[in-house]
Design a protein around this motif. Structure first.
Motif, PDB file in Angstrom:
ATOM      1  N   TYR A 251     -29.639  39.513 -32.593  1.00 18.32           N
ATOM      2  CA  TYR A 251     -29.287  38.356 -31.773  1.00 18.32           C
ATOM      3  C   TYR A 251     -30.262  38.185 -30.616  1.00 18.32           C
ATOM      4  N   TYR A 255     -32.771  35.077 -30.127  1.00 18.71           N
ATOM      5  CA  TYR A 255     -32.440  34.123 -29.075  1.00 18.71           C
ATOM      6  C   TYR A 255     -33.350  34.252 -27.849  1.00 18.71           C
ATOM      7  N   TRP A 359     -24.698  34.358 -35.384  1.00 22.51           N
ATOM      8  CA  TRP A 359     -23.321  33.922 -35.163  1.00 22.51           C
ATOM      9  C   TRP A 359     -22.485  34.034 -36.429  1.00 22.51           C
ATOM     10  N   THR A 386     -20.952  36.537 -24.808  1.00 26.07           N
ATOM     11  CA  THR A 386     -21.263  35.475 -23.861  1.00 26.07           C
ATOM     12  C   THR A 386     -22.061  36.008 -22.687  1.00 26.07           C
ATOM     13  N   ARG A 389     -25.570  36.739 -23.927  1.00 25.61           N
ATOM     14  CA  ARG A 389     -26.315  35.503 -24.173  1.00 25.61           C
ATOM     15  C   ARG A 389     -26.784  34.876 -22.867  1.00 25.61           C
ATOM     16  N   LYS A 390     -25.870  34.738 -21.922  1.00 23.39           N
ATOM     17  CA  LYS A 390     -26.225  34.087 -20.671  1.00 23.39           C
ATOM     18  C   LYS A 390     -27.160  34.946 -19.833  1.00 23.39           C
ATOM     19  N   GLN A 393     -30.638  34.845 -21.518  1.00 19.51           N
ATOM     20  CA  GLN A 393     -31.269  33.540 -21.336  1.00 19.51           C
ATOM     21  C   GLN A 393     -31.767  33.383 -19.906  1.00 19.51           C
TER      22      GLN A 393
END
Length: 498
Positions: A251, A255, A359, A386, A389-390, A393
């Motif tokens: 992931y 990403y 996902w 979450t 991911r945040k 990013q």
């Protein structure tokens, strides 16, 4: 495993998938445009823009896992019993989603942009973490979960297409130098977020809700002190599930590479390939259209073959696209050349599959966890996902901002120095390809597939019936590989989540 509570119909797939207009759409807008907005239209330096991301992530380090943990234990409250332990948070977030538009109000101060960004991130976590549990709540079937993931990513890619083209359309209407372009974009997306969150609430359900199969009695509602005490225990315990650790590696590779690419791409097109913001918007929109097609292809591959092999093919395509873009710059070929479409197509094909595959496999992580703990902890996994991911990013976008500033980038300048352009090119090339290489390496060890998932679910039923030994030596090897634990340690006979 629990039987299906209700048949999953097309409207349920569509309502569930549409919510990724918030999940992927907001991230596409932020990663693709917020650095340009802050530095070119708001007078912030690249370092100040990066600081906004860093501060937001520190706060999110507590908020996202906390929301996941609370939603796991919210079913015993009056509100949880009436609206759902997950769905209550989705309903409560709907009137707060216009906070996204406030992020893009031009002419404000650093502190305004910091507070507005943090506010939206907290609302985002409040809605998206419960959303990420619902596929596992609504079904236990491998193919049904894969279809949920496919619907989600298709809607996410459609929203990303809008995120790519909408600035171009608004630029045509308002003029290329208007900061209001981004504010109107924020208003449009905020309205879409509210609509899709409402559809999700109306057409989803949970296992313990009326009409479903009840779970075991809910634990007493956790107080704030108890929640904090258990929060990071649950957070780190998810990392003790081998399949989840490998899943996170894939992931992150897929990403973070896209986050770096997105953050640098617009600057690269404008300053390295002598394009414009309108050209960058059109290229991004086209890339997202290709990604949409790639998701459809990836859904079929993931349902019929190994997710890890599909991941490797996708990563190689994306890497080829990024390197081809660098080649155009080296050869002094501008963004207006027809040759620009080759890297855009290669990158789009790879990115679409990389968006879907992690996902799709995520929806099965709670199943692997169940054979280890004997519990259903979808909320904890959603909170970790979450947060990761945040956080990644933000780290990627903030890192691009800090590195660009160190490389000599000057905010608001119509032309940048060679050193600044070289820094942007290195970020786009080395940063993107380096993370893809990491993801490919991890994927070679990931063995979850339709066949191994069937074995996993059969062994869960076997253990639920009181068994102590696997149904066969091969089944034992499969679940030990997925879980990372010996068979005699499964089903709660281990320290995970205690």
């Amino acid at each position: 495993m629990l039987p299906e509570t209700r048949p999953v119909r097309l409207r349920n797939y569509l309502a569930y998938g549409s919510n990724d207009v918030l999940g992927a759409g907001s991230m596409a807008v932020i990663s693709g445009w917020v650095l340009i907005f802050y530095t070119q239209f708001c007078g912030l330096s690249a370092g100040q823009a990066a600081t906004i991301f860093a501060v937001a992530r520190i706060l999110d380090a507590v908020a996202s896992p906390m929301i996941g943990y609370i939603s796991d234990h919210f079913g015993s409250t009056r509100l949880g019993q009436r609206f759902g332990r997950r769905r209550f948070f989705i309903l409560a977030a709907i009137p707060l989603l216009p906070s996204f538009a406030l992020m893009w109000l031009p002419g404000q101060t650093f502190w305004y942009y910091l507070v507005s960004y943090v506010l939206f991130e907290l609302v985002y976590a409040m809605e998206i973490i419960p959303f990420e549990t619902l596929a596992a709540e609504m079904s236990s079937d491998y193919k049904t979960k894969a279809k949920f993931a496919g619907a989600r990513i298709l809607f996410g890619q459609a929203s990303a297409i809008l995120a790519g083209f909408l600035p171009l359309w608004l630029i045509t209407t308002l003029g290329r130098d208007s900061a209001d372009t981004f504010f109107y974009m924020g208003i449009i997306f905020a309205a879409l977020f509210m609509l899709t969150a409402g559809l999700l609430y109306l057409f989803s359900w949970e296992r313990h809700m009326p009409g479903g199969v009840p779970l075991a009695p809910a634990a007493p509602t956790a107080g704030m002190g108890q929640a904090f005490k258990a929060l990071y225990r649950n957070l780190f315990s998810t990392m003790r599930i081998r399949a989840f650790r490998l899943h996170l590696g894939m992931y992150l590779g897929g990403y973070i590479s896209q986050d770096i690419f997105n953050a640098a791409f617009t600057f690269f097109v404008i300053f390295a390939l002598t394009g414009s913001m309108a050209i960058a918007s059109g290229l991004l929109g086209t890339m997202y259209i290709v990604q949409f097609v790639a998701v459809i292809i990836a859904i079929n591959l993931a349902l019929r073959a190994s997710p890890s092999r599909a991941y490797q093919i996708a990563a190689a395509s994306f890497a080829a696209g990024a390197l081809t873009l660098i080649g155009l710059w080296v050869l002094d070929i501008p963004a207006s050349s027809p040759m620009i479409w080759l890297p855009i197509i290669l990158a789009g094909l790879g990115r679409g599959a990389l968006n879907y595959i992690p996902w799709a496999t995520y929806n099965y992580m709670a199943d692997v966890d169940e054979i280890v703990t004997g519990q259903r902890r979808e909320g904890s996994f959603a909170g970790v996902m979450t947060f990761v991911r945040k956080a990644t990013q933000a780290a990627a976008v903030a890192g691009v901002g800090f590195i660009m500033q160190a490389g000599g980038f000057v905010s608001g300048a119509p032309v940048q120095s060679y050193d600044a352009i070289l820094t942007i090119a290195l970020l786009l090339g080395i940063g993107t390809v380096g993370m893809l290489g990491f993801g490919i390496l991890v994927s070679t060890r990931f063995r979850l597939s339709p066949a191994t998932h069937d074995v996993l679910m059969a062994e869960i039923e076997h253990l639920r019936g009181g068994a102590q030994a696997p149904t066969s030596p091969e089944a034992g090897r499969i679940v030990e590989d997925l879980s990372g634990w010996r068979y005699d340690q499964l089903w709660g006979r281990n320290p995970v989540a205690r």
